[in-house]
Design an enzyme around this catalytic site. Structure first.
Site, PDB file in Angstrom:
ATOM      1  N   GLU A  44      -0.525  78.040  36.838  1.00  0.00           N
ATOM      2  CA  GLU A  44       0.010  79.242  36.178  1.00  0.00           C
ATOM      3  C   GLU A  44       1.159  79.212  35.376  1.00  0.00           C
ATOM      4  O   GLU A  44       1.945  78.556  36.178  1.00  0.00           O
ATOM      5  CB  GLU A  44      -0.220  80.422  37.208  1.00  0.00           C
ATOM      6  CG  GLU A  44       0.524  81.575  36.655  1.00  0.00           C
ATOM      7  CD  GLU A  44       0.752  82.675  37.758  1.00  0.00           C
ATOM      8  OE1 GLU A  44      -0.398  83.172  38.258  1.00  0.00           O
ATOM      9  OE2 GLU A  44       1.817  82.991  37.954  1.00  0.00           O
ATOM     10  N   THR A  75       0.204  84.717  32.534  1.00  0.00           N
ATOM     11  CA  THR A  75       0.518  85.749  33.176  1.00  0.00           C
ATOM     12  C   THR A  75       0.623  87.021  31.975  1.00  0.00           C
ATOM     13  O   THR A  75       0.995  86.603  30.884  1.00  0.00           O
ATOM     14  CB  THR A  75       1.817  85.965  34.119  1.00  0.00           C
ATOM     15  OG1 THR A  75       2.863  85.992  33.400  1.00  0.00           O
ATOM     16  CG2 THR A  75       1.543  85.258  35.265  1.00  0.00           C
ATOM     17  N   TYR A  76       0.488  88.260  32.489  1.00  0.00           N
ATOM     18  CA  TYR A  76       0.381  89.531  31.260  1.00  0.00           C
ATOM     19  C   TYR A  76       1.296  90.310  32.102  1.00  0.00           C
ATOM     20  O   TYR A  76       0.932  90.903  33.319  1.00  0.00           O
ATOM     21  CB  TYR A  76      -0.974  89.785  31.225  1.00  0.00           C
ATOM     22  CG  TYR A  76      -1.248  91.017  30.266  1.00  0.00           C
ATOM     23  CD1 TYR A  76      -1.450  90.967  29.027  1.00  0.00           C
ATOM     24  CD2 TYR A  76      -1.136  92.507  30.551  1.00  0.00           C
ATOM     25  CE1 TYR A  76      -1.790  91.973  28.017  1.00  0.00           C
ATOM     26  CE2 TYR A  76      -1.324  93.415  30.110  1.00  0.00           C
ATOM     27  CZ  TYR A  76      -1.658  93.336  28.866  1.00  0.00           C
ATOM     28  OH  TYR A  76      -1.837  94.427  28.001  1.00  0.00           O
ATOM     29  N   ALA A  78       2.440  93.861  33.417  1.00  0.00           N
ATOM     30  CA  ALA A  78       1.795  95.055  33.749  1.00  0.00           C
ATOM     31  C   ALA A  78       2.568  95.983  32.645  1.00  0.00           C
ATOM     32  O   ALA A  78       3.699  96.105  32.260  1.00  0.00           O
ATOM     33  CB  ALA A  78       2.010  95.451  34.754  1.00  0.00           C
ATOM     34  N   HIS A 104      -4.232  86.214  31.867  1.00  0.00           N
ATOM     35  CA  HIS A 104      -4.497  87.388  32.885  1.00  0.00           C
ATOM     36  C   HIS A 104      -4.205  88.797  31.991  1.00  0.00           C
ATOM     37  O   HIS A 104      -3.791  88.765  30.975  1.00  0.00           O
ATOM     38  CB  HIS A 104      -3.081  87.547  33.806  1.00  0.00           C
ATOM     39  CG  HIS A 104      -2.895  86.252  34.647  1.00  0.00           C
ATOM     40  ND1 HIS A 104      -1.977  86.189  35.820  1.00  0.00           N
ATOM     41  CD2 HIS A 104      -3.321  85.157  34.520  1.00  0.00           C
ATOM     42  CE1 HIS A 104      -2.069  85.044  36.248  1.00  0.00           C
ATOM     43  NE2 HIS A 104      -2.918  84.063  35.570  1.00  0.00           N
ATOM     44  N   ASP A 136       0.282  95.499  38.878  1.00  0.00           N
ATOM     45  CA  ASP A 136       1.193  96.102  39.866  1.00  0.00           C
ATOM     46  C   ASP A 136       1.946  97.494  39.135  1.00  0.00           C
ATOM     47  O   ASP A 136       2.027  97.464  38.131  1.00  0.00           O
ATOM     48  CB  ASP A 136       2.387  95.385  40.382  1.00  0.00           C
ATOM     49  CG  ASP A 136       1.836  94.390  41.639  1.00  0.00           C
ATOM     50  OD1 ASP A 136       1.235  94.964  42.243  1.00  0.00           O
ATOM     51  OD2 ASP A 136       2.111  93.408  41.613  1.00  0.00           O
ATOM     52  N   LYS A 192     -15.924  94.232  42.937  1.00  0.00           N
ATOM     53  CA  LYS A 192     -15.632  93.161  41.759  1.00  0.00           C
ATOM     54  C   LYS A 192     -16.639  92.200  41.493  1.00  0.00           C
ATOM     55  O   LYS A 192     -17.081  91.742  40.419  1.00  0.00           O
ATOM     56  CB  LYS A 192     -14.098  92.586  41.739  1.00  0.00           C
ATOM     57  CG  LYS A 192     -13.068  93.704  42.003  1.00  0.00           C
ATOM     58  CD  LYS A 192     -11.649  93.092  41.818  1.00  0.00           C
ATOM     59  CE  LYS A 192     -10.892  92.546  42.938  1.00  0.00           C
ATOM     60  NZ  LYS A 192      -9.450  92.355  42.838  1.00  0.00           N
ATOM     61  N   LYS A 299       8.491  75.469  36.300  1.00  0.00           N
ATOM     62  CA  LYS A 299       9.186  74.376  36.429  1.00  0.00           C
ATOM     63  C   LYS A 299       8.786  73.016  36.667  1.00  0.00           C
ATOM     64  O   LYS A 299       8.272  72.751  37.802  1.00  0.00           O
ATOM     65  CB  LYS A 299       9.962  74.948  37.895  1.00  0.00           C
ATOM     66  CG  LYS A 299      10.811  76.075  38.045  1.00  0.00           C
ATOM     67  CD  LYS A 299      11.603  76.138  39.197  1.00  0.00           C
ATOM     68  CE  LYS A 299      12.513  77.502  39.059  1.00  0.00           C
ATOM     69  NZ  LYS A 299      12.936  77.924  40.277  1.00  0.00           N
TER      70      LYS A 299
HETATM   71  P1  FAD Z   1      -7.681  95.983  42.897  1.00  0.00           P
HETATM   72  O1  FAD Z   1      -8.758  94.974  43.159  1.00  0.00           O
HETATM   73  O2  FAD Z   1      -8.040  97.050  41.698  1.00  0.00           O
HETATM   74  O3  FAD Z   1      -7.184  96.362  44.040  1.00  0.00           O
HETATM   75  C1  FAD Z   1      -5.913  97.146  44.376  1.00  0.00           C
HETATM   76  C2  FAD Z   1      -5.753  98.218  45.399  1.00  0.00           C
HETATM   77  O4  FAD Z   1      -6.751  99.149  45.419  1.00  0.00           O
HETATM   78  C3  FAD Z   1      -6.238  97.061  46.493  1.00  0.00           C
HETATM   79  O5  FAD Z   1      -5.671  97.620  47.778  1.00  0.00           O
HETATM   80  C4  FAD Z   1      -7.674  97.472  46.857  1.00  0.00           C
HETATM   81  O6  FAD Z   1      -8.221  97.443  48.264  1.00  0.00           O
HETATM   82  C5  FAD Z   1      -7.782  98.965  46.368  1.00  0.00           C
HETATM   83  N1  FAD Z   1      -8.973  99.316  45.787  1.00  0.00           N
HETATM   84  C6  FAD Z   1      -9.832  98.640  44.641  1.00  0.00           C
HETATM   85  N2  FAD Z   1     -10.824  99.260  44.549  1.00  0.00           N
HETATM   86  C7  FAD Z   1     -10.851 100.532  44.955  1.00  0.00           C
HETATM   87  C8  FAD Z   1     -11.706 101.749  45.005  1.00  0.00           C
HETATM   88  N3  FAD Z   1     -12.742 101.840  44.342  1.00  0.00           N
HETATM   89  N4  FAD Z   1     -11.447 102.875  45.823  1.00  0.00           N
HETATM   90  C9  FAD Z   1     -10.135 102.912  46.552  1.00  0.00           C
HETATM   91  N5  FAD Z   1      -9.380 101.682  46.609  1.00  0.00           N
HETATM   92  C10 FAD Z   1      -9.626 100.712  45.987  1.00  0.00           C
HETATM   93  N6  FAD Z   1      -0.001  91.408  38.115  1.00  0.00           N
HETATM   94  C11 FAD Z   1       0.310  91.627  36.770  1.00  0.00           C
HETATM   95  O7  FAD Z   1       0.862  92.777  36.353  1.00  0.00           O
HETATM   96  N7  FAD Z   1       0.347  90.687  35.706  1.00  0.00           N
HETATM   97  C12 FAD Z   1      -0.151  89.318  36.190  1.00  0.00           C
HETATM   98  O8  FAD Z   1      -0.194  88.582  35.263  1.00  0.00           O
HETATM   99  C13 FAD Z   1      -0.590  89.272  37.530  1.00  0.00           C
HETATM  100  N8  FAD Z   1      -1.257  88.090  37.814  1.00  0.00           N
HETATM  101  C14 FAD Z   1      -1.597  87.842  38.950  1.00  0.00           C
HETATM  102  C15 FAD Z   1      -2.607  86.539  39.334  1.00  0.00           C
HETATM  103  C16 FAD Z   1      -2.964  86.382  40.654  1.00  0.00           C
HETATM  104  C17 FAD Z   1      -3.769  85.133  40.952  1.00  0.00           C
HETATM  105  C18 FAD Z   1      -2.832  87.543  41.630  1.00  0.00           C
HETATM  106  C19 FAD Z   1      -3.594  87.290  43.073  1.00  0.00           C
HETATM  107  C20 FAD Z   1      -2.327  88.709  41.209  1.00  0.00           C
HETATM  108  C21 FAD Z   1      -1.728  88.801  40.019  1.00  0.00           C
HETATM  109  N9  FAD Z   1      -1.066  90.135  39.550  1.00  0.00           N
HETATM  110  C22 FAD Z   1      -0.545  90.177  38.368  1.00  0.00           C
HETATM  111  C23 FAD Z   1      -0.871  91.021  40.681  1.00  0.00           C
HETATM  112  C24 FAD Z   1      -1.883  92.188  40.777  1.00  0.00           C
HETATM  113  O9  FAD Z   1      -1.874  92.786  39.565  1.00  0.00           O
HETATM  114  C25 FAD Z   1      -1.474  93.178  41.750  1.00  0.00           C
HETATM  115  O10 FAD Z   1      -1.950  92.169  43.218  1.00  0.00           O
HETATM  116  C26 FAD Z   1      -1.986  94.372  41.906  1.00  0.00           C
HETATM  117  O11 FAD Z   1      -1.252  95.259  42.955  1.00  0.00           O
HETATM  118  C27 FAD Z   1      -3.593  94.585  42.607  1.00  0.00           C
HETATM  119  O12 FAD Z   1      -4.340  94.000  41.256  1.00  0.00           O
HETATM  120  P2  FAD Z   1      -5.845  93.577  41.800  1.00  0.00           P
HETATM  121  O13 FAD Z   1      -6.604  93.286  40.443  1.00  0.00           O
HETATM  122  O14 FAD Z   1      -6.207  93.084  43.180  1.00  0.00           O
HETATM  123  O15 FAD Z   1      -6.369  95.155  41.966  1.00  0.00           O
END
Ligand code: FAD
Length: 317
Positions: A44, A75-76, A78, A104, A136, A192, A299
């Site tokens: 990444e 990454t992208y 937010a 992403h 996030d 998902k 890095k």
């Molecule tokens: P979701 O799968 O939508 O889940 C988010 C929360 O909502 C979880 O607590 C889940 O349990 C809950 N939830 C899901 N569906 C429902 C529903 N129907 N009803 C109620 N609750 C629900 N962030 C960035 O901004 N840019 C990036 O490039 C980036 N890269 C990442 C790369 C990786 C490998 C990982 C693991 C994370 C990355 N993130 C990035 C962080 C990510 O965006 C955050 O962890 C974010 O808070 C959650 O994203 P998610 O896709 O897991 O969300």
């Protein structure tokens, strides 16, 4: 052959990323195809800030290519901050012809119309792998302020409108910090999968025993997608602690000891942290994982040290 040698062998680069179809045509493998054949290996990177030059990252990529990654994800920000730079990097990855670019992408602040335009933009430059995320919330936000609230909705939208995409989704071995329980978080991971995701990329998790527990738990819950584990190199004390805390991730005793023993000496900390990261790579391979994904933090020198110590040698052109 001892166990260590055997694990090291699984970590060697395998360059073949083509398959032959029944009609004898050569087809480029997609990431899940690779994972079906063997353990994938990937990196990444993140885009430089708008005011910073691109060259250092482009140079970093040249070094990373030598380790023959099956894919490199970018990454992208937010809210689409720096989205232009994400596209620039994805294009550079694609144009190199040396790896599969995975972008992403998040729901934060994105309407369906904007998502359509951006997805079509990726396809136009040949990027057809996407990590579909909710993202996030920026400071002060309590919702996405876009057309989708959760990643599962974005996955469903992409799957039905742009079936060309291979879709990855995030998995949280230690539970997403906002989820009420492991059960609900795993239910949402399954959603998902049901919406059309192709593989899972995990959040950092230093606790390998716990990771193995989670892996078994999601399998029992009917999540069958391949799982690519995200490994965060341990290089700097402050960022190691900050990243663990901000993800609600545990610091196991072995890592806590490194922090306690070497925390006041950055060079010694980095040396011990790299050795620890090599052990973590082997431990994760031992869990039978489908892919190893290294968060490079851009890095390349430190990452190269870790990979070489783990037996994955660079292969210059
Ligand atoms: P979701 O799968 O939508 O889940 C988010 C929360 O909502 C979880 O607590 C889940 O349990 C809950 N939830 C899901 N569906 C429902 C529903 N129907 N009803 C109620 N609750 C629900 N962030 C960035 O901004 N840019 C990036 O490039 C980036 N890269 C990442 C790369 C990786 C490998 C990982 C693991 C994370 C990355 N993130 C990035 C962080 C990510 O965006 C955050 O962890 C974010 O808070 C959650 O994203 P998610 O896709 O897991 O969300």
């Amino acid at each position: 052959m001892d166990m260590g040698e055997c694990i090291e062998q699984r970590f060697q680069p395998i360059l073949e990323t083509k398959v032959f179809t029944k009609t004898g045509q050569v087809k480029k493998m997609k990431v899940p195809d690779i994972m079906e054949e063997r353990m994938s290996f990937s990196f990444e990177v993140f885009p430089p800030k708008a005011e910073q030059p691109m060259e250092p990252l482009l140079e970093t990529l040249e070094h990373l290519y030598q380790f023959k990654p099956d894919f490199i994800s970018c990454t992208y920000g937010a809210g689409g901050t720096n989205a232009g730079r994400n596209v620039e990097i994805c294009k550079a990855l694609k144009d190199s012809g040396k790896t599969i670019p995975v972008t992403h992408y998040t729901c934060i602040g994105n309407t369906k119309a904007k998502i359509r335009a951006e997805l079509e933009g990726y396809l136009d430059i040949g990027v057809d792998h996407i990590l579909a995320l909710r993202g996030d919330f920026p400071k002060g936000w309590e919702e996405t302020r876009g057309d989708f609230d959760y990643a599962s909705e974005l996955v469903a939208f992409i799957r039905s409108n742009y079936p060309q995409f291979t879709i990855a989704v995030a998995g949280n071995p230690e539970k997403h910090f906002q989820a009420d329980s492991f059960e609900s978080d795993i239910t949402h991971l399954r959603e998902k999968q049901d919406a059309g995701a192709d593989f899972i990329m995990t959040q950092l998790c230093h606790d390998v025993d716990h990771f193995a527990w989670w892996l078994e738990k999601i399998r029992r819950a009917g999540v069958y997608l391949p799982v690519d584990v995200g490994i965060m190199p341990v290089l700097v004390k402050e960022s190691t602690i900050r990243m663990a805390v901000s993800n609600g991730s545990a610091v196991p005793r072995e890592l806590a000891e490194i922090i306690a023993r070497y925390g006041d000496n950055p060079d010694d900390f980095k040396k011990a942290g790299k050795e620890y990261t090599v052990k973590q790579i082997f431990r994760f391979i031992n869990t039978g994982i489908d892919g190893i994904h290294i968060y490079t933090l851009n890095k390349w020198k430190d990452v190269a040290d870790i990979l070489m110590a783990a037996g994955r040698k660079p292969q210059p052109e």
